[in-house]
Design a protein around this motif. Structure first.
Motif, PDB file in Angstrom:
ATOM      1  N   GLY A   4       0.945  -1.210   0.021  1.00  0.00           N
ATOM      2  CA  GLY A   4       0.215  -0.123  -0.136  1.00  0.00           C
ATOM      3  C   GLY A   4       0.566   1.167   0.087  1.00  0.00           C
ATOM      4  O   GLY A   4       1.978   1.256   0.043  1.00  0.00           O
ATOM      5  N   VAL A  50       0.615  -8.527  -0.061  1.00  0.00           N
ATOM      6  CA  VAL A  50      -0.635  -6.795   0.550  1.00  0.00           C
ATOM      7  C   VAL A  50       0.041  -6.415   0.185  1.00  0.00           C
ATOM      8  O   VAL A  50       1.307  -6.278  -0.266  1.00  0.00           O
ATOM      9  CB  VAL A  50      -0.402  -6.471   2.486  1.00  0.00           C
ATOM     10  N   GLY A  54      -4.873  -5.042  -1.800  1.00  0.00           N
ATOM     11  CA  GLY A  54      -5.618  -5.360  -0.477  1.00  0.00           C
ATOM     12  C   GLY A  54      -4.701  -6.607  -0.214  1.00  0.00           C
ATOM     13  O   GLY A  54      -3.620  -6.857  -0.552  1.00  0.00           O
TER      14      GLY A  54
END
Length: 69
Positions: A4, A50, A54
């Motif tokens: 992320g 990850v 997601g």
């Protein structure tokens, strides 16, 4: 993108100086407070990352690679 947008390479490099550690834990229902999952290792050995989109849904017995706070 792995992990992320808030976990960039420079951020991951700084975190150990602030006490963060990469740890492993068998998944038994929930992740410990203050930890972020980076990867999940399934029982058959598959490594699931990850990503910005997601992460994989942990199953009982999976091994989670976590970043501590």
């Amino acid at each position: 993108m792995l992990f992320g947008p808030d976990l960039t390479g420079p951020d991951l490099a700084r975190r150990p100086a602030r006490g963060a550690r990469v740890v492993t834990q068998r998944f038994v229902g929930t992740l410990p407070a203050g930890h972020r999952m980076l990867f999940l290792v399934r029982g058959d050995g598959r490594l699931l990352p990850v990503t910005r989109a997601g992460g994989p849904a942990p199953r009982p017995g999976d091994l989670a690679l976590l970043l501590s706070a």
